[in-house]
Design an enzyme around this catalytic site. Structure first.
Site, PDB file in Angstrom:
ATOM      1  N   ASN A 190       0.847  -1.197   0.000  1.00  0.00           N
ATOM      2  CA  ASN A 190       0.000   0.000   0.000  1.00  0.00           C
ATOM      3  C   ASN A 190       0.882   1.246   0.000  1.00  0.00           C
ATOM      4  OD1 ASN A 190       0.373   0.970   2.870  1.00  0.00           O
ATOM      5  ND2 ASN A 190      -0.362  -1.113   3.245  1.00  0.00           N
ATOM      6  N   ASP A 205      -4.707  -5.970   5.623  1.00  0.00           N
ATOM      7  CA  ASP A 205      -5.730  -6.750   6.318  1.00  0.00           C
ATOM      8  C   ASP A 205      -5.749  -8.203   5.844  1.00  0.00           C
ATOM      9  OD1 ASP A 205      -6.725  -4.688   7.933  1.00  0.00           O
ATOM     10  OD2 ASP A 205      -7.809  -3.849   6.227  1.00  0.00           O
ATOM     11  N   LYS A 229       8.188 -17.919  -9.359  1.00  0.00           N
ATOM     12  CA  LYS A 229       7.432 -16.858 -10.028  1.00  0.00           C
ATOM     13  C   LYS A 229       6.250 -17.450 -10.806  1.00  0.00           C
ATOM     14  CE  LYS A 229       7.993 -13.273 -13.445  1.00  0.00           C
ATOM     15  NZ  LYS A 229       8.748 -12.928 -14.635  1.00  0.00           N
ATOM     16  N   PRO A 251      -3.732 -11.227  11.158  1.00  0.00           N
ATOM     17  CA  PRO A 251      -4.112 -10.863  12.534  1.00  0.00           C
ATOM     18  C   PRO A 251      -4.231  -9.351  12.658  1.00  0.00           C
ATOM     19  CG  PRO A 251      -1.805 -11.562  12.423  1.00  0.00           C
ATOM     20  CD  PRO A 251      -2.405 -11.839  11.080  1.00  0.00           C
ATOM     21  N   ASP A 252      -5.168  -8.871  13.465  1.00  0.00           N
ATOM     22  CA  ASP A 252      -5.260  -7.434  13.729  1.00  0.00           C
ATOM     23  C   ASP A 252      -4.325  -7.154  14.907  1.00  0.00           C
ATOM     24  OD1 ASP A 252      -5.919  -4.850  14.601  1.00  0.00           O
ATOM     25  OD2 ASP A 252      -7.849  -5.005  13.559  1.00  0.00           O
ATOM     26  N   ILE A 253      -3.183  -6.579  14.595  1.00  0.00           N
ATOM     27  CA  ILE A 253      -2.106  -6.444  15.591  1.00  0.00           C
ATOM     28  C   ILE A 253      -2.540  -5.559  16.751  1.00  0.00           C
ATOM     29  CG2 ILE A 253       0.272  -5.650  15.943  1.00  0.00           C
ATOM     30  CD1 ILE A 253       0.734  -6.266  12.931  1.00  0.00           C
ATOM     31  N   PHE A 307      -4.308   4.379  14.426  1.00  0.00           N
ATOM     32  CA  PHE A 307      -4.504   5.349  13.349  1.00  0.00           C
ATOM     33  C   PHE A 307      -5.659   4.877  12.474  1.00  0.00           C
ATOM     34  CE2 PHE A 307      -1.417   8.763  12.876  1.00  0.00           C
ATOM     35  CZ  PHE A 307      -0.605   8.502  13.964  1.00  0.00           C
ATOM     36  N   LYS A 320     -13.698   2.451  15.020  1.00  0.00           N
ATOM     37  CA  LYS A 320     -12.487   1.623  15.203  1.00  0.00           C
ATOM     38  C   LYS A 320     -11.972   1.723  16.641  1.00  0.00           C
ATOM     39  CE  LYS A 320     -10.965   1.656  10.474  1.00  0.00           C
ATOM     40  NZ  LYS A 320     -10.104   2.230   9.452  1.00  0.00           N
ATOM     41  N   LYS A 350     -11.889  -1.900  18.357  1.00  0.00           N
ATOM     42  CA  LYS A 350     -10.561  -2.463  18.643  1.00  0.00           C
ATOM     43  C   LYS A 350     -10.125  -2.210  20.095  1.00  0.00           C
ATOM     44  CE  LYS A 350      -8.928  -1.918  13.865  1.00  0.00           C
ATOM     45  NZ  LYS A 350      -7.743  -2.154  13.034  1.00  0.00           N
TER      46      LYS A 350
HETATM   47  N1  CTP Z   1      -4.040  -2.446  12.239  1.00  0.00           N
HETATM   48  C1  CTP Z   1      -3.348  -3.494  12.803  1.00  0.00           C
HETATM   49  N2  CTP Z   1      -3.406  -4.732  12.237  1.00  0.00           N
HETATM   50  C2  CTP Z   1      -4.127  -4.936  11.126  1.00  0.00           C
HETATM   51  C3  CTP Z   1      -4.854  -3.880  10.524  1.00  0.00           C
HETATM   52  C4  CTP Z   1      -4.771  -2.629  11.121  1.00  0.00           C
HETATM   53  O1  CTP Z   1      -2.680  -3.309  13.820  1.00  0.00           O
HETATM   54  N3  CTP Z   1      -4.169  -6.156  10.598  1.00  0.00           N
HETATM   55  C5  CTP Z   1      -4.015  -1.127  12.909  1.00  0.00           C
HETATM   56  C6  CTP Z   1      -3.335  -0.019  12.137  1.00  0.00           C
HETATM   57  O2  CTP Z   1      -1.943   0.061  12.443  1.00  0.00           O
HETATM   58  C7  CTP Z   1      -4.085   1.196  12.627  1.00  0.00           C
HETATM   59  C8  CTP Z   1      -5.489   0.692  12.897  1.00  0.00           C
HETATM   60  O3  CTP Z   1      -5.330  -0.705  13.045  1.00  0.00           O
HETATM   61  O4  CTP Z   1      -3.567   1.678  13.841  1.00  0.00           O
HETATM   62  C9  CTP Z   1      -6.509   0.998  11.842  1.00  0.00           C
HETATM   63  O5  CTP Z   1      -6.191   0.358  10.682  1.00  0.00           O
HETATM   64  P1  CTP Z   1      -7.143   0.355   9.375  1.00  0.00           P
HETATM   65  O6  CTP Z   1      -6.439  -0.474   8.364  1.00  0.00           O
HETATM   66  O7  CTP Z   1      -7.499   1.736   8.986  1.00  0.00           O
HETATM   67  O8  CTP Z   1      -8.423  -0.313   9.928  1.00  0.00           O
HETATM   68  P2  CTP Z   1      -9.125  -1.621   9.537  1.00  0.00           P
HETATM   69  O9  CTP Z   1      -9.527  -2.226  10.812  1.00  0.00           O
HETATM   70  O10 CTP Z   1      -8.244  -2.414   8.661  1.00  0.00           O
HETATM   71  O11 CTP Z   1     -10.410  -1.130   8.775  1.00  0.00           O
HETATM   72  P3  CTP Z   1     -10.691  -0.805   7.238  1.00  0.00           P
HETATM   73  O12 CTP Z   1      -9.562  -1.399   6.438  1.00  0.00           O
HETATM   74  O13 CTP Z   1     -11.996  -1.418   6.995  1.00  0.00           O
HETATM   75  O14 CTP Z   1     -10.720   0.675   7.148  1.00  0.00           O
END
Ligand code: CTP
Length: 403
Positions: A216, A285, A295, A313-315, A331, A345, A349
């Protein structure tokens, strides 16, 4: 305020007499340093009469403290202004030269330096000068925009030194900002000295095969600025960086990772030692269900491909669920409904604080400036658009106060 006025070679040097007079009249103390070029245009005695101090011009002055006049002058000044600042002076400052008293003082000081360039219009617009100007601005010099009009050389254009009154007003403004900045730093040091901060920054890359990945547009600048400011404020900082091409801020321990999974593993081994965790990384995500060892080749007749993705995983949500969790700051980079999405969020979270910013066309990612709204369960504040470094200062002040 103690003002060190540097005068370099240029016809506008005579205008700096008026600048000296204005500063003295306002109650400031002024010492003047002239370059050899400046003395070709104007007599040092005129500055001496107005400032009440002998003009300084020698790098090796046996009469000054231990013969180190540059250090003593650098310590003395609250602020330095160079007016006029010739093209040669800008070039020397850019290079960090120290071959006369003025440039040496500039190198030996941590006080704010303002430059009032004055030169022929073509010298001013020359790419070499413009590049010097840009670099000096990036290094924190304040550069005044030269005026336009008839020049001493008979040409008409941009390059005239601003009028003494406007330089004087800009000086007062700079001093005010410098004072506010110093106050902000002492507050930050109070809040952060001895504290431990864990920050994630940048994008993650999710490999599809050995040459392709899903990534990204995050540049990592926000997270790196947060790490930089916190370290400068006396915190022990660990920065977990995704793939970015940014220099490690000084005093920061950096751990490089590539994928969300790797970032998660490093966070898991470090979060417990932190007082505060800031998740500034744009974590992917999803990742490809399988990363191919070789490749992927396009086969004849293949018109469509489907890539299967699995959730990462959502860290930050994981950190926020731990019993011994630090203060958790997330953020939310959004393209629309910024504050609403950020609020949800914050709740979903279980974060202590979230920083919402608008991203998209010419906003947020890959830029040096940003505007942030910081949200907690019962408070919301917006920092106006400014550099990511300034935003990091404001954000760490908010977060530091909350925990
Ligand atoms: N984050 C994280 N781990 C992930 C995805 C996000 O720790 N797998 C953290 C980011 O570092 C940030 C916050 O979650 O602090 C918000 O991330 P964002 O990508 O905007 O939120 P999402 O929950 O992924 O929601 P969406 O993509 O639907 O906007």
């Amino acid at each position: 305020m103690k003002i060190l006025l540097g005068v370099t070679g240029g016809i506008a040097a005579y205008k700096s007499l008026e600048l000296t007079r204005l500063c003295i009249k306002a109650g400031h103390e002024v010492q003047v340093v002239m370059t050899a070029g400046a003395k070709e245009f104007i007599q040092p005695l005129s500055f001496q009469a107005l400032s009440g101090h002998p003009v300084r011009d020698s790098l090796f002055d046996a009469n000054q403290e231990a013969g180190m006049g540059h250090i003593e002058l650098a310590r003395w000044a609250d602020q330095i202004v160079i007016a006029p600042a010739s093209a040669e002076t800008l070039a020397k400052l850019r290079l960090g030269r120290a071959d006369d008293l003025l440039t040496t003082v500039c190198l030996a000081t941590d006080r704010p330096i303002m430059l009032a360039p004055a030169m022929n219009r073509l010298m001013w617009s020359n790419q070499a000068t413009q590049e010097n100007v840009e670099l000096l601005k990036q290094r924190g010099f304040t550069l005044l925009q030269p005026d336009s009009g008839e020049q001493a050389c008979g040409e008409v254009g941009e390059g005239r030194m601003p009028e003494p009154q406007s330089i004087f007003e800009a000086l007062q403004e700079l001093q005010k900002r410098h004072f506010e900045n110093q106050q902000a730093w002492s507050k930050l040091k109070e809040l952060w000295t001895g504290k431990s901060l864990l920050v994630t920054a940048g994008p993650t890359y999710e490999d599809i095969d050995p040459v392709r990945f899903i990534g990204n547009r995050s540049s990592g600048k926000m997270g790196f600025s947060i790490a930089d400011v916190a370290a400068k404020a006396g915190a022990k900082v660990t920065l977990i960086a995704g793939p970015v091409s940014l220099a490690t801020p000084s005093g920061v321990e950096r751990i490089d990772v590539r994928s969300a999974q790797q970032m998660f593993e490093v966070v898991q081994t470090h979060y417990a030692q932190a007082d505060c965790f800031v998740g500034a990384a744009a974590v992917a995500d999803f990742r490809p269900a399988q990363s191919q060892q070789q490749k992927i080749k396009k086969r004849a007749g293949l018109e469509q491909m489907t890539l299967e993705l699995v959730k990462n995983p959502d860290i930050i949500a994981w950190v926020a669920q731990q019993d011994n969790k630090p203060f958790v700051v997330g953020f939310a980079a959004e393209t629309e409904n910024v504050v609403d999405y950020a609020r949800s969020k914050l709740k979903s979270k279980h974060l202590d604080m979230i920083c919402a910013n608008q991203v998209g066309e010419n906003q947020g990612f890959e830029r040096d400036d940003n505007s942030l709204t910081v949200i907690t369960a019962n408070h919301q504040t917006t920092f106006p658009n400014s550099s990511k470094f300034q935003q990091a200062m404001a954000l760490l002040q908010e977060a530091g106060q909350k925990f």
